[in-house]
Scaffold this motif. Structure first.
Motif, PDB file in Angstrom:
ATOM      1  N   VAL A   1       0.867  -1.166   0.000  1.00  0.00           N
ATOM      2  CA  VAL A   1       0.000   0.000   0.000  1.00  0.00           C
ATOM      3  C   VAL A   1       0.909   1.222   0.000  1.00  0.00           C
ATOM      4  N   VAL A   2       0.671   2.139  -0.919  1.00  0.00           N
ATOM      5  CA  VAL A   2       1.442   3.370  -1.006  1.00  0.00           C
ATOM      6  C   VAL A   2       0.768   4.426  -0.136  1.00  0.00           C
ATOM      7  N   VAL A   3       1.568   5.068   0.722  1.00  0.00           N
ATOM      8  CA  VAL A   3       1.076   6.106   1.627  1.00  0.00           C
ATOM      9  C   VAL A   3       1.923   7.362   1.416  1.00  0.00           C
ATOM     10  N   PRO A   4       1.317   8.459   0.956  1.00  0.00           N
ATOM     11  CA  PRO A   4       2.097   9.683   0.761  1.00  0.00           C
ATOM     12  C   PRO A   4       2.305  10.446   2.070  1.00  0.00           C
ATOM     13  N   ILE A   5       3.423  11.162   2.131  1.00  0.00           N
ATOM     14  CA  ILE A   5       3.653  12.108   3.222  1.00  0.00           C
ATOM     15  C   ILE A   5       2.941  13.403   2.814  1.00  0.00           C
ATOM     16  N   PRO A   6       2.047  13.913   3.644  1.00  0.00           N
ATOM     17  CA  PRO A   6       1.258  15.093   3.258  1.00  0.00           C
ATOM     18  C   PRO A   6       2.060  16.393   3.328  1.00  0.00           C
ATOM     19  N   SER A   7       1.559  17.396   2.640  1.00  0.00           N
ATOM     20  CA  SER A   7       2.159  18.728   2.681  1.00  0.00           C
ATOM     21  C   SER A   7       1.050  19.765   2.715  1.00  0.00           C
TER      22      SER A   7
ATOM     23  N   GLU B   1       9.120  24.546   8.210  1.00  0.00           N
ATOM     24  CA  GLU B   1       9.770  23.644   7.266  1.00  0.00           C
ATOM     25  C   GLU B   1      10.868  22.871   7.966  1.00  0.00           C
ATOM     26  N   GLN B   2      10.965  21.600   7.635  1.00  0.00           N
ATOM     27  CA  GLN B   2      11.945  20.718   8.258  1.00  0.00           C
ATOM     28  C   GLN B   2      13.365  21.230   8.032  1.00  0.00           C
ATOM     29  N   LYS B   3      13.620  21.800   6.868  1.00  0.00           N
ATOM     30  CA  LYS B   3      14.970  22.255   6.562  1.00  0.00           C
ATOM     31  C   LYS B   3      15.393  23.461   7.395  1.00  0.00           C
ATOM     32  N   THR B   4      14.454  24.085   8.130  1.00  0.00           N
ATOM     33  CA  THR B   4      14.827  25.215   8.984  1.00  0.00           C
ATOM     34  C   THR B   4      15.236  24.779  10.391  1.00  0.00           C
ATOM     35  N   MET B   5      15.061  23.515  10.704  1.00  0.00           N
ATOM     36  CA  MET B   5      15.430  22.998  12.025  1.00  0.00           C
ATOM     37  C   MET B   5      16.942  22.778  12.062  1.00  0.00           C
TER      38      MET B   5
ATOM     39  N   GLN C   1      14.418  18.638  14.630  1.00  0.00           N
ATOM     40  CA  GLN C   1      13.817  18.046  13.442  1.00  0.00           C
ATOM     41  C   GLN C   1      12.803  16.972  13.827  1.00  0.00           C
ATOM     42  N   GLU C   2      13.197  16.088  14.744  1.00  0.00           N
ATOM     43  CA  GLU C   2      12.273  15.042  15.170  1.00  0.00           C
ATOM     44  C   GLU C   2      11.048  15.642  15.855  1.00  0.00           C
ATOM     45  N   GLN C   3      11.266  16.591  16.758  1.00  0.00           N
ATOM     46  CA  GLN C   3      10.147  17.191  17.488  1.00  0.00           C
ATOM     47  C   GLN C   3       9.198  17.920  16.544  1.00  0.00           C
ATOM     48  N   ASN C   4       9.755  18.582  15.539  1.00  0.00           N
ATOM     49  CA  ASN C   4       8.934  19.281  14.556  1.00  0.00           C
ATOM     50  C   ASN C   4       7.971  18.311  13.868  1.00  0.00           C
ATOM     51  N   VAL C   5       8.469  17.165  13.451  1.00  0.00           N
ATOM     52  CA  VAL C   5       7.605  16.186  12.783  1.00  0.00           C
ATOM     53  C   VAL C   5       6.588  15.624  13.776  1.00  0.00           C
ATOM     54  N   ARG C   6       7.022  15.290  14.979  1.00  0.00           N
ATOM     55  CA  ARG C   6       6.101  14.729  15.981  1.00  0.00           C
ATOM     56  C   ARG C   6       4.983  15.704  16.342  1.00  0.00           C
TER      57      ARG C   6
ATOM     58  N   ASP D   1       8.662  13.702  -1.364  1.00  0.00           N
ATOM     59  CA  ASP D   1       9.414  14.300  -2.464  1.00  0.00           C
ATOM     60  C   ASP D   1      10.911  14.362  -2.164  1.00  0.00           C
ATOM     61  N   PHE D   2      11.286  14.976  -1.046  1.00  0.00           N
ATOM     62  CA  PHE D   2      12.695  15.131  -0.704  1.00  0.00           C
ATOM     63  C   PHE D   2      12.953  14.632   0.708  1.00  0.00           C
ATOM     64  N   VAL D   3      14.151  14.140   0.933  1.00  0.00           N
ATOM     65  CA  VAL D   3      14.580  13.772   2.278  1.00  0.00           C
ATOM     66  C   VAL D   3      15.563  14.835   2.733  1.00  0.00           C
ATOM     67  N   ASP D   4      15.176  15.599   3.764  1.00  0.00           N
ATOM     68  CA  ASP D   4      16.078  16.593   4.345  1.00  0.00           C
ATOM     69  C   ASP D   4      16.840  15.978   5.517  1.00  0.00           C
ATOM     70  N   SER D   5      16.105  15.482   6.501  1.00  0.00           N
ATOM     71  CA  SER D   5      16.739  14.966   7.715  1.00  0.00           C
ATOM     72  C   SER D   5      16.499  13.469   7.928  1.00  0.00           C
TER      73      SER D   5
END
Length: 191
Positions: A72-78, A112-116, A122-127, A150-154
């Protein structure tokens, strides 16, 4: 793609982890730049990126010997570019003959994750912003999950997504796939 196994917040192993993931390209490669253009200029990923991704994922699935009907494909939302990754992921799912569900969501106004500036932030931002949408009709237990971004930052988006999906469902495996990997220094400087 390297997988996070320990929380930067608690310094404990993550209870649910994704397997080692893979990406179509690195940011500075031709396909990485095409993905950048699709994200920031065209606001759609090209048919070429879709086709190349389908081909790479099919080859990967053949290597690990798992039929696509078990995926099953699951997208990461934006919230910044709604529909960008999800439409790409849905095309990929159709192309490989896998299921597709949108079970993840993000709260509004996440930084944005790239600003962490470090792994803990970075982890706390996603959580703080990523969660599973409540849908009792979706059942992902006993499936392999292909997380698509789309992209992997961290790497923390994939790690936390796997952790929250794994805590809810008894998935056979959770495999991350991204269009492009951004080197960490580049994700901080933005150059």
């Amino acid at each position: 793609m390297k997988v996070k196994i320990r929380s930067s917040i608690t310094n404990r192993n993550l209870p649910y982890r994704c397997t080692e993931g893979f990406a179509l390209s690195y940011y500075h490669e031709i396909l990485g730049q095409e993905a950048r253009k699709g994200k920031y200029q065209d606001i759609v990923f090209s048919d070429r990126l879709v086709a190349e991704s389908i081909d790479k994922i099919k080859r990967y699935l053949e290597e690990i010997n798992i039929p696509t009907n078990q995926f099953v494909v699951v997208p990461i939302p934006s919230n910044r570019r709604p529909g960008l990754v999800s439409s790409f992921a849905e095309k990929v799912a159709r192309g490989i003959g896998a299921g597709y569900v949108e079970i993840l969501a993000k709260k509004m106004n996440e930084p944005e994750q790239k600003t962490m500036i470090n792994s803990r932030l970075q982890e706390q931002n996603v959580r703080d912003y990523l969660y599973i949408q409540q849908d009792p009709l979706i059942e992902l237990s006993n499936y392999h999950i292909l997380l698509v971004d789309d992209f992997v930052d961290s790497g923390w988006t994939f790690a936390v997504a796997a952790d929250i999906i794994g805590s809810r469902y008894q998935c056979l495996s959770i495999i991350p796939f991204a269009l492009s990997i951004i080197p960490f220094a580049l994700s901080i400087t933005g150059k």
